[in-house]
Design a protein around this motif. Structure first.
Motif, short mmCIF file in Angstrom:
data_model
loop_
_atom_site.label_atom_id
_atom_site.label_comp_id
_atom_site.label_asym_id
_atom_site.label_seq_id
_atom_site.Cartn_x
_atom_site.Cartn_y
_atom_site.Cartn_z
N TYR A 40 -2.10 10.84 1.67
CA TYR A 40 -0.69 10.68 1.29
C TYR A 40 -0.33 9.25 0.87
CZ TYR A 40 4.10 12.44 1.26
OH TYR A 40 5.34 12.86 0.87
N ASP A 41 -1.27 8.34 0.88
CA ASP A 41 -0.98 6.96 0.51
C ASP A 41 0.12 6.37 1.41
OD1 ASP A 41 -1.01 4.57 -0.99
OD2 ASP A 41 0.57 5.32 -2.32
N SER A 42 -0.03 6.60 2.70
CA SER A 42 0.97 6.13 3.67
C SER A 42 0.92 4.62 3.83
CB SER A 42 0.70 6.76 5.03
OG SER A 42 1.00 8.12 4.99
N ILE A 43 1.99 4.07 4.41
CA ILE A 43 2.02 2.61 4.57
C ILE A 43 0.90 2.11 5.48
CG2 ILE A 43 4.44 2.15 3.97
CD1 ILE A 43 5.05 2.20 7.01
N ASP A 44 0.45 2.93 6.43
CA ASP A 44 -0.67 2.51 7.28
C ASP A 44 -2.01 3.08 6.81
OD1 ASP A 44 -0.38 5.14 8.02
OD2 ASP A 44 0.05 4.75 10.14
N LYS A 45 -1.97 3.69 5.60
CA LYS A 45 -3.19 4.21 4.95
C LYS A 45 -3.85 5.37 5.70
CE LYS A 45 -2.84 1.26 1.62
NZ LYS A 45 -2.01 1.86 0.57
N LYS A 46 -3.21 5.85 6.75
CA LYS A 46 -3.81 6.95 7.51
C LYS A 46 -3.38 8.30 6.93
CE LYS A 46 -4.34 4.50 11.88
NZ LYS A 46 -3.54 4.01 12.98
N PRO A 47 -4.20 9.32 7.12
CA PRO A 47 -3.81 10.65 6.61
C PRO A 47 -2.56 11.17 7.34
CG PRO A 47 -5.85 10.78 7.89
CD PRO A 47 -5.54 9.34 7.72
N VAL A 48 -1.84 12.05 6.66
CA VAL A 48 -0.60 12.59 7.21
C VAL A 48 -0.86 13.96 7.86
CG1 VAL A 48 1.52 13.72 6.40
CG2 VAL A 48 1.09 11.32 5.85
N HIS A 49 -0.32 14.13 9.06
CA HIS A 49 -0.47 15.41 9.76
C HIS A 49 0.84 16.16 9.91
CE1 HIS A 49 -4.68 14.77 10.82
NE2 HIS A 49 -4.37 13.51 11.01
N MET A 50 1.96 15.46 9.67
CA MET A 50 3.27 16.11 9.81
C MET A 50 4.16 15.74 8.63
SD MET A 50 3.94 15.53 13.83
CE MET A 50 3.15 13.93 13.95
N VAL A 51 4.71 16.75 7.98
CA VAL A 51 5.55 16.49 6.82
C VAL A 51 6.94 17.10 7.02
CG1 VAL A 51 5.77 16.70 4.31
CG2 VAL A 51 3.48 16.61 5.35
N PHE A 52 7.95 16.25 6.92
CA PHE A 52 9.34 16.70 6.94
C PHE A 52 9.85 16.60 5.51
CE2 PHE A 52 10.40 16.75 11.50
CZ PHE A 52 9.34 16.01 12.04
N MET A 53 10.16 17.71 4.89
CA MET A 53 10.68 17.67 3.53
C MET A 53 12.19 17.92 3.55
SD MET A 53 9.70 20.06 0.28
CE MET A 53 10.85 21.36 0.70
N ILE A 54 12.91 17.02 2.91
CA ILE A 54 14.37 17.14 2.92
C ILE A 54 14.91 17.13 1.49
CG2 ILE A 54 16.53 16.09 3.74
CD1 ILE A 54 14.73 14.61 5.83
N VAL A 55 15.58 18.19 1.11
CA VAL A 55 16.25 18.19 -0.20
C VAL A 55 17.73 18.46 0.00
CG1 VAL A 55 14.32 18.69 -1.76
CG2 VAL A 55 15.46 20.56 -0.62
N ALA A 56 18.53 17.65 -0.68
CA ALA A 56 19.98 17.75 -0.51
C ALA A 56 20.65 17.90 -1.87
CB ALA A 56 20.50 16.50 0.18
N PRO A 57 21.77 18.58 -1.92
CA PRO A 57 22.51 18.67 -3.19
C PRO A 57 23.23 17.35 -3.47
CG PRO A 57 23.72 19.78 -1.45
CD PRO A 57 22.46 19.26 -0.82
N PRO A 58 23.50 17.04 -4.73
CA PRO A 58 24.23 15.81 -5.04
C PRO A 58 25.66 15.89 -4.50
CG PRO A 58 23.69 17.01 -7.06
CD PRO A 58 23.10 17.77 -5.93
N GLN A 59 26.16 17.11 -4.54
CA GLN A 59 27.54 17.36 -4.15
C GLN A 59 27.56 17.86 -2.72
OE1 GLN A 59 29.23 16.89 -6.89
NE2 GLN A 59 31.29 17.66 -6.59
N GLU A 60 28.10 17.08 -1.84
CA GLU A 60 28.09 17.49 -0.44
C GLU A 60 29.47 17.30 0.15
OE1 GLU A 60 24.85 16.62 2.68
OE2 GLU A 60 24.67 15.13 1.09
N GLU A 61 30.00 18.34 0.72
CA GLU A 61 31.33 18.23 1.32
C GLU A 61 31.27 17.32 2.55
OE1 GLU A 61 30.57 22.39 1.39
OE2 GLU A 61 29.89 21.26 -0.36
N SER A 62 30.20 17.49 3.35
CA SER A 62 30.13 16.76 4.61
C SER A 62 29.29 15.48 4.51
CB SER A 62 29.54 17.68 5.68
OG SER A 62 28.36 18.27 5.20
N ASN A 63 28.63 15.30 3.38
CA ASN A 63 27.76 14.15 3.17
C ASN A 63 26.84 13.86 4.36
OD1 ASN A 63 27.06 12.55 1.02
ND2 ASN A 63 27.90 10.73 2.01
N VAL A 64 26.02 14.83 4.66
CA VAL A 64 25.23 14.79 5.88
C VAL A 64 23.80 14.28 5.63
CG1 VAL A 64 24.19 17.10 5.87
CG2 VAL A 64 25.09 16.14 8.00
N TYR A 65 23.41 14.21 4.37
CA TYR A 65 22.02 13.92 4.01
C TYR A 65 21.50 12.60 4.59
CZ TYR A 65 18.48 12.19 0.59
OH TYR A 65 17.40 11.63 -0.03
#
Ligand SMILES: [Zn+2]
Lengths: 111, 154
Positions: B92-117
């Motif tokens: 994953y080309d991480s900052i510590d160069k180590k392989p990644v074992h856990m991935v949190f993917m977050i996608v948010a809409p541009p338009q958010e009523e609560s602006n929670v992103y």
């Protein structure tokens, strides 16, 4: 609706949001490079958008935080006005991208 | 953001116990496609491209085997959070160069009523700074264990 143009416009808006939120992300500890790379991406995408449409987008961006907004259940989520059943009005740009009759924002159908 | 609200953004159907991907591009693709198979996303290509573009600015591999690809796009109507585990690791080309074992993917809409992103993203980063949370996350196999572990970071 010219889908390709609209997709590019959505991508452009995504990048514009990245530029705007870069500082906030940095605060959270993310590694985010300078704006140069982003600006380059922005130019790349902008190249594939017809000039009149791009101009409309830029103009709308001065006025609104979001120039391209979703339509949900027939409502423009930019101004929350119900759109006429004839699915909004065409812009003056000679490109068939739909714009909200009330607020002028470019529309993107989510459903 | 309180613990209840934070946890409410995780969904069982977006919990992927074993990712197949071995590279960054593959994992972004796999996770977006997984979400799209359970949820009506408008345009998966746009989301994948957006996430890749974001990675070009700087890797979201924050070290300790964790990556948090994220961004806004009109292709989603609401904030979506997916979690995937890779027992064998992802390049994953991480900052510590180590392989990644856990991935949190977050996608948010541009338009958010609560602006929670951004508050959500901030809270997630904060919770993942707790060492025992990270260690335990490596061990979870079910969604319930996953949620309980995150709750332990508050
Ligand atoms: Zn409107």
């Amino acid at each position: 609706m010219d889908d390709k143009q609209l997709r590019c416009l959505v991508a452009l808006q995504d990048v514009d949001h990245m530029i705007r939120e870069r500082a906030k992300e940095k605060e959270l500890g993310f590694d985010v490079e300078g704006v140069d790379e982003l600006q380059k991406m922005r130019e790349e995408i902008a190249k594939s958008i017809a000039t009149p449409l791009l101009r409309t987008y830029e103009r709308l961006r001065q006025r609104y935080e979001h120039a391209v907004v979703p339509v949900k259940n027939g409502i423009c989520l930019g101004c929350f006005v119900t759109l006429p059943t004839s699915i909004g009005s065409k812009g003056k740009e000679n490109i068939t991208v739909y714009r909200c009759e009330n607020c002028g924002r470019i529309l993107y159908w989510l459903d | 953001m309180d613990v209840q609200e934070f946890l409410s953004y995780f969904r069982e159907e977006f919990f992927i116990p074993e990712l197949k991907a071995t590279t960054k591009d593959e994992v972004l693709e796999e996770m977006v496609q997984h979400v799209a198979s359970k949820y009506p996303l408008k345009d998966t290509r746009l989301i994948i491209d957006m996430l890749k573009r974001r990675e070009r600015l700087g890797s979201t591999g924050i070290g300790h085997g964790i990556a948090i690809p994220h961004g806004r796009t009109l292709s989603t109507p609401s904030l979506l959070v997916a979690f995937g585990k890779s027992p064998r690791g992802i390049e994953y080309d991480s900052i510590d160069k180590k392989p990644v074992h856990m991935v949190f993917m977050i996608v948010a809409p541009p338009q958010e009523e609560s602006n929670v992103y951004l508050p959500f993203l901030g809270k997630l980063v904060e919770v993942l700074q707790v060492k025992h949370v990270r260690d335990q996350l490596m061990q979870v196999t079910t969604f319930q264990e996953f949620i309980d572990t995150l709750a332990g970071g508050f």
